[in-house]
Design a protein around this motif. Structure first.
Motif, PDB file in Angstrom:
ATOM      1  N   TYR A 110       0.886  -1.166   0.000  1.00  0.00           N
ATOM      2  CA  TYR A 110       0.000   0.000   0.000  1.00  0.00           C
ATOM      3  C   TYR A 110       0.917   1.206   0.000  1.00  0.00           C
ATOM      4  CZ  TYR A 110      -4.298  -2.569   1.019  1.00  0.00           C
ATOM      5  OH  TYR A 110      -5.379  -3.387   0.943  1.00  0.00           O
TER       6      TYR A 110
ATOM      7  N   ILE B 274       3.178  -4.951   2.509  1.00  0.00           N
ATOM      8  CA  ILE B 274       2.260  -5.599   3.438  1.00  0.00           C
ATOM      9  C   ILE B 274       2.463  -7.114   3.433  1.00  0.00           C
ATOM     10  CG2 ILE B 274      -0.166  -5.882   4.085  1.00  0.00           C
ATOM     11  CD1 ILE B 274       0.789  -3.011   4.250  1.00  0.00           C
TER      12      ILE B 274
ATOM     13  N   GLU C 118      -8.323  -0.253  -3.583  1.00  0.00           N
ATOM     14  CA  GLU C 118      -7.723   0.742  -2.694  1.00  0.00           C
ATOM     15  C   GLU C 118      -6.671   1.521  -3.476  1.00  0.00           C
ATOM     16  OE1 GLU C 118      -8.698   1.315   0.263  1.00  0.00           O
ATOM     17  OE2 GLU C 118      -9.937  -0.477   0.545  1.00  0.00           O
TER      18      GLU C 118
ATOM     19  N   PRO D  70      -2.093 -12.465  13.995  1.00  0.00           N
ATOM     20  CA  PRO D  70      -2.485 -11.270  14.755  1.00  0.00           C
ATOM     21  C   PRO D  70      -3.051 -10.181  13.842  1.00  0.00           C
ATOM     22  CG  PRO D  70      -0.087 -11.513  14.688  1.00  0.00           C
ATOM     23  CD  PRO D  70      -0.654 -12.747  14.094  1.00  0.00           C
ATOM     24  N   SER D  71      -3.765  -9.236  14.434  1.00  0.00           N
ATOM     25  CA  SER D  71      -4.340  -8.118  13.678  1.00  0.00           C
ATOM     26  C   SER D  71      -3.266  -7.382  12.908  1.00  0.00           C
ATOM     27  CB  SER D  71      -4.957  -7.101  14.634  1.00  0.00           C
ATOM     28  OG  SER D  71      -6.177  -7.521  15.034  1.00  0.00           O
ATOM     29  N   GLY D  72      -3.598  -7.015  11.704  1.00  0.00           N
ATOM     30  CA  GLY D  72      -2.679  -6.185  10.929  1.00  0.00           C
ATOM     31  C   GLY D  72      -1.597  -6.977  10.231  1.00  0.00           C
ATOM     32  N   CYS D  73      -1.653  -8.327  10.294  1.00  0.00           N
ATOM     33  CA  CYS D  73      -0.584  -9.108   9.678  1.00  0.00           C
ATOM     34  C   CYS D  73      -0.807  -9.281   8.189  1.00  0.00           C
ATOM     35  CB  CYS D  73      -0.434 -10.460  10.356  1.00  0.00           C
ATOM     36  SG  CYS D  73      -1.789 -11.585  10.018  1.00  0.00           S
ATOM     37  N   GLY D  74      -1.978  -8.887   7.699  1.00  0.00           N
ATOM     38  CA  GLY D  74      -2.189  -8.928   6.247  1.00  0.00           C
ATOM     39  C   GLY D  74      -3.193  -9.969   5.796  1.00  0.00           C
ATOM     40  N   LYS D  75      -3.991 -10.505   6.712  1.00  0.00           N
ATOM     41  CA  LYS D  75      -4.937 -11.552   6.341  1.00  0.00           C
ATOM     42  C   LYS D  75      -5.983 -11.030   5.360  1.00  0.00           C
ATOM     43  CE  LYS D  75      -6.232 -12.061  10.656  1.00  0.00           C
ATOM     44  NZ  LYS D  75      -5.421 -11.027  11.306  1.00  0.00           N
ATOM     45  N   THR D  76      -6.554  -9.856   5.703  1.00  0.00           N
ATOM     46  CA  THR D  76      -7.569  -9.281   4.819  1.00  0.00           C
ATOM     47  C   THR D  76      -6.982  -8.956   3.457  1.00  0.00           C
ATOM     48  OG1 THR D  76      -8.728  -8.367   6.714  1.00  0.00           O
ATOM     49  CG2 THR D  76      -9.206  -7.388   4.580  1.00  0.00           C
ATOM     50  N   THR D  77      -5.782  -8.401   3.493  1.00  0.00           N
ATOM     51  CA  THR D  77      -5.133  -8.036   2.234  1.00  0.00           C
ATOM     52  C   THR D  77      -4.937  -9.273   1.361  1.00  0.00           C
ATOM     53  OG1 THR D  77      -3.990  -6.297   3.440  1.00  0.00           O
ATOM     54  CG2 THR D  77      -3.152  -6.837   1.256  1.00  0.00           C
TER      55      THR D  77
HETATM   56  N1  LIG Z   1      -6.255   0.796   2.269  1.00  0.00           N
HETATM   57  C1  LIG Z   1      -5.094   0.698   2.934  1.00  0.00           C
HETATM   58  N2  LIG Z   1      -4.153   1.652   2.762  1.00  0.00           N
HETATM   59  C2  LIG Z   1      -2.969   1.558   3.436  1.00  0.00           C
HETATM   60  N3  LIG Z   1      -2.656   0.576   4.295  1.00  0.00           N
HETATM   61  C3  LIG Z   1      -3.562  -0.396   4.512  1.00  0.00           C
HETATM   62  C4  LIG Z   1      -4.830  -0.381   3.848  1.00  0.00           C
HETATM   63  N4  LIG Z   1      -5.529  -1.469   4.249  1.00  0.00           N
HETATM   64  C5  LIG Z   1      -4.717  -2.121   5.125  1.00  0.00           C
HETATM   65  N5  LIG Z   1      -3.546  -1.481   5.294  1.00  0.00           N
HETATM   66  C6  LIG Z   1      -2.419  -1.909   6.136  1.00  0.00           C
HETATM   67  O1  LIG Z   1      -2.037  -3.190   5.754  1.00  0.00           O
HETATM   68  C7  LIG Z   1      -1.695  -3.981   6.864  1.00  0.00           C
HETATM   69  C8  LIG Z   1      -2.466  -5.282   6.826  1.00  0.00           C
HETATM   70  O2  LIG Z   1      -3.832  -5.019   6.969  1.00  0.00           O
HETATM   71  P1  LIG Z   1      -4.924  -6.152   6.906  1.00  0.00           P
HETATM   72  O3  LIG Z   1      -4.674  -6.974   5.704  1.00  0.00           O
HETATM   73  O4  LIG Z   1      -6.250  -5.520   7.025  1.00  0.00           O
HETATM   74  O5  LIG Z   1      -4.589  -6.991   8.219  1.00  0.00           O
HETATM   75  P2  LIG Z   1      -5.486  -8.034   9.010  1.00  0.00           P
HETATM   76  O6  LIG Z   1      -6.703  -8.327   8.199  1.00  0.00           O
HETATM   77  O7  LIG Z   1      -4.575  -9.179   9.183  1.00  0.00           O
HETATM   78  O8  LIG Z   1      -5.821  -7.424  10.331  1.00  0.00           O
HETATM   79  C9  LIG Z   1      -1.994  -3.167   8.098  1.00  0.00           C
HETATM   80  O9  LIG Z   1      -0.773  -2.661   8.589  1.00  0.00           O
HETATM   81  C10 LIG Z   1      -2.853  -2.038   7.583  1.00  0.00           C
HETATM   82  O10 LIG Z   1      -2.586  -0.863   8.288  1.00  0.00           O
END
Ligand SMILES: Nc1ncnc2c1ncn2[C@@H]1O[C@H](COP(=O)(O)OP(=O)(O)O)[C@@H](O)[C@H]1O
Ligand SMILES: [Mg+2]
Lengths: 249, 288, 281
Positions: free
Chosen positions: A13, A18, A56, A37-44
């Protein structure tokens, strides 16, 4: 056979990397849990598989992802990928339409027509997610009046109505009560006979209950993937042990 | 911390706030008082529907129907022209434009708002009207249509800015849920995004209408200034604002003419405030 | 599906066309004014007085520039302080009380008030009843009523944009709210408030209708006496064109006016940008 194959895949990003060089595959007709853990990139990771991460601004990726042996970056039309790989999000989002039209949103776009055909799609998909009995008398009411658990099942029905081959779920139960959670877990286990399911969950018990395999991500890197029973009982990596021990300790 | 010293400060601030905002009510009341004889002598209905405006005749006849119709025609016409472009541009900026392009359009809109109406009126009269005269071989090219056209450009920035805000207020979850079904962006826009932002977009339009009805200089220079009831978009007319601007300086205070101009002003205020309140109701409904 | 792809293309084309149209309009307006007005601009034009017969068909616009500056300054003097105080009330003290909501509604309605109506009101009250006559003072009053709600709304929003953490921090240290307001909140809102004042100023400088019935004269000296009529740029433009005095000078006047306002607006945008940067966490 592998439904999804991720190869040397990295994402950014803006300037922040990420996901780092992920190599990972997901089997067909099974449930795989992704934990970390939160923020590790699972959603991404999940959103990369159906190419919605690129909505995005500032998103970049490198490497390849294949769904049933076809690279998702080589198709002409992203819609085809998104249709093949459905996704359900953390907060149940209902579209500003009736219950019936929520289910039909995709099918209508793909050209389904005819009252009886549409009716049968609505009934079939709502039955599949165990919502039919609860809503069959108010199909034409706005969907935003449903409860949280019902909305999430409606979201699943909406996705299933486009007949995806892979179903991604991003913490689908995190805002639901235990009863709704149980219902959805049951559903997923049934659906696994037909689809490849990848579920991100914060609930380690849930992973243990439903997933055949489990993937552990940390800081955007793949730490370990294996049979769920092994990940939880005898993980190969020290960090995995530390994370899943939260379950016991 | 509300100390003892604070109390008089708060009281003072509150008083000033109340007094300043009462100014509006004061103005409306003042205009009502000035125009009172018109309402009692001619009557509301007669004044609004009368089509003859002869304020300085020995037997003055005063009805503002022609001007009222001109005001509405010009403003609604401007809205009809501006709405499609305004909505199109708002959707473009919220959903389709590359970021860098949207970042250029936004300040451009601000610049367009900053150009005063007399300049729009001047350009409209010097360029557009002259063009109409040359192309359609007219003796004079002013018309309600010319005024609508220029007003449309003037209200465009308001419509765009407010519609874009409404479109951007749609929750991102809805966007992901819609797009991840594999439908095209256009389909998502037409079937989900716009319906969800509908109220805000209508509010933007209503705001534009209020602006268009109150505009003075552009319509004064473009509408043609005749006191006849307009029969088409291409007729000439004299909207209420233009009537007031042209005649107040020459009306003798205390005469029925003078009072009638205040009555016309009051009608314009009521019209515009009603429209604005309408928008407030729409927006309040949006929040619920 | 074919039909859908075609309609998607048409829609995309329409959205792009609308967006580019807006850019085109501004570019066309600016370029046309520069093209037509540029040749008129000279030192004599800007710093000279109207000349020729009828007066104004030749010569310069200096008295109109000065008159506009005086009108705007006067409006600012009348409107800025009450405007700022009303904004402070709305953002810091009013909360969601029904009084605050009523004031908000009144201000919002005032914002939409047609400027000619303000002119009409000031004409009757100041020019006729108070016997000021057509005068700089009456014009200043009319413009101040016009920009008052602009100042309130921009200042209110600038104050509201300041994070609540500061207000809470102040309270948790037991200092008076007014102290927090003065030391923490107002400085952080300052760029936004200033931007609002600049926008208001530009708005006043371009307004024609309210001053044409209260303050403006076709020809006036630049003495600055409060109870005498003044010349003003926008009214001068109107007269030059409408009385067929000089089309070239009209374009020149329009160019000067637009250049001033574009500058003021750009400055306001820049300040708003700063305001946003200082107040996003
Ligand atoms: N739209 C975005 N723009 C910039 N950074 C992002 C965006 N979405 C997520 N991030 C960053 O990417 C990292 C991984 O996020 P995410 O995949 O949501 O983690 P998880 O789902 O594991 O909690 C986080 O550090 C978050 O801050
Ligand atoms: Mg997540």
């Amino acid at each position: 056979m592998n439904a999804v194959e991720i190869k040397e895949f990295s994402t950014w990003y803006g300037k922040g990397e990420i996901l780092h060089n992920i190599d990972l595959s997901f089997r067909n007709n099974s449930i795989t849990a992704v934990i970390g853990p939160s923020g590790c990139g699972k959603t991404t990771l999940l959103r990369s598989i159906n190419r919605t991460a690129e909505l995005e601004s500032g998103f970049k990726s490198q490497g390849d992802i294949q769904v049933f042996d076809n690279s998702i970056y080589q198709v002409k039309d992203v819609s085809a990928v998104r249709r093949q790989v459905g996704m359900v999000y953390q907060t149940p989002a209902v579209l500003p339409l009736s219950i019936r039209e929520n289910v039909l949103f995709g099918p209508r776009y793909y050209g389904e027509k005819g009252r009886s055909r549409l009716d049968s799609i609505v009934e079939k998909q709502l039955t599949r997610v165990a919502l039919w009995e609860e809503v069959k008398d108010r199909l034409n009411r706005p969907a935003d009046k449903l409860s949280g658990g019902q909305k999430q099942r409606l979201a699943m029905a909406r996705v299933l109505a486009i007949e995806p081959q892979v179903l991604l779920l991003d913490e689908p139960c995190s805002s639901l009560d235990p009863a709704s959670t149980g219902l959805i877990e049951e559903l997923l286990q049934k659906l696994a006979a037909e689809l490849s399911i990848i579920i991100v969950t914060h609930n380690l018990y849930q992973a243990r209950r439903i997933a055949g395999e489990t993937v552990f991500l940390l800081d955007g890197s793949l730490v370990e993937k294996g049979l769920t029973s092994e990940i939880f009982s005898s993980p190969a990596d020290e960090r995995t042990r530390g994370f899943v021990s939260g379950l016991y300790g | 911390m509300k100390s003892k010293r604070e109390k008089p400060f708060i009281a003072g601030v509150t008083t000033i706030a109340v007094l300043s905002s009462l100014l509006l009510l004061g103005m409306v009341f003042f205009m009502f008082r000035e125009s009172l004889p018109i309402w009692s002598d001619i009557g509301v209905f007669q004044f609004l529907t009368g089509t003859t405006w002869r304020p300085v005749a020995a037997e003055p006849i005063m009805g503002i129907a022609a001007m009222l119709v001109s005001t509405l025609w010009v403003a609604l016409g401007a809205l009809v022209i501006a709405a499609p472009i305004g909505f199109g541009c708002a959707i473009f900026m919220a959903e389709f434009a590359p970021r860098s392009l949207a970042a250029v359009i936004r300040p451009v809109l601000n610049m367009l708002t900053g150009i005063p109406s007399v300049v729009y009126g001047f350009l409209g009269a010097a360029v557009l009207v002259k063009y109409f005269e040359a192309t359609f071989d007219l003796a004079s090219g002013e018309s309600l249509f010319a005024a609508s056209l220029v007003l449309a450009i003037m209200i465009l920035p308001f419509i765009i800015a407010n519609s874009e805000a409404a479109l951007r207020a749609v929750a991102p979850q809805i966007r992901y849920a819609g797009l991840s079904l594999g439908v095209s962006r256009q389909y998502y826009t037409v079937h989900i995004l716009v319906p969800m932002a509908r109220k805000g977009m209508i509010g933007a339009l209503v705001l534009g209408l209020g602006r268009a009805m109150g505009e003075t200089m552009a319509v004064l220079m473009l509408a043609g200034n005749t006191l006849l009831l307009p029969i088409s978009w291409f007729s000439k007319g004299e909207p209420l604002s233009a009537l007031i601007a042209l005649e107040i300086g020459s009306a003798t205070p205390g005469t029925a003419h003078y009072q009638a101009l205040f009555a016309a002003g009051l009608v314009l205020v009521v019209l515009v405030i009603t429209v604005n309140l309408m928008m407030n109701t729409i927006l309040a409904g949006l929040k619920r | 599906m074919k039909k859908r792809i075609v309609s998607d293309y048409i829609l995309t084309g329409f959205f792009w066309a609308s967006g580019l149209f807006v850019l085109l309009v501004l570019a066309a307006i600016l370029m046309y004014i520069i093209w037509r007005g540029g040749p008129s601009i000279s030192m004599e034009f800007i710093f000279g007085s109207p000349a020729g017969y009828p007066l104004g068909s030749e010569g310069g616009i200096w008295p109109a520039i000065i008159g506009t500056l005086r009108l705007v300054l006067l409006a600012l003097i009348f409107a800025a302080i009450p405007g700022l105080i009303t904004a402070i009330y709305l953002s810091e003290y009013g909360g969601y009380s029904s009084l605050a909501r009523s004031i908000n509604l009144l201000i919002q309605s005032m914002m939409g008030l047609p400027s000619i109506v303000i002119g009409l009101f000031v004409y009757a009250l100041c020019v006729v009843e108070l016997r000021w006559g057509i005068s700089l003072l009456a014009g200043g009053v009319a413009l101040s009523i016009m920009i008052f709600p602009v100042i309130v709304i921009f200042s209110r929003d600038a104050l509201r944009a300041v994070s609540n953490e500061y207000r809470l921090a102040g309270r948790s240290m037991g200092v008076a709210d007014t102290y927090t307001l003065r030391r923490l909140i107002l400085p952080r809102a300052a760029p936004g408030i200033l931007a609002g004042i600049l926008l208001a100023l530009g708005y006043a400088a371009g307004a024609t209708a309210p001053i044409m019935v209260t303050a403006a004269a076709i020809i006036a000296g630049s003495s600055g006496v409060l109870l005498e009529p003044v010349m003003a740029l926008p009214y001068h433009l109107y007269i030059l064109f409408n009385e067929h005095m000089s089309l070239d000078n009209a374009y020149g006047t329009a160019l000067v006016l637009v250049a001033m306002l574009v500058f003021v607006n750009a400055l306001a945008l820049w300040l708003q940008h700063i305001q946003e940067r200082t107040n996003t966490r």
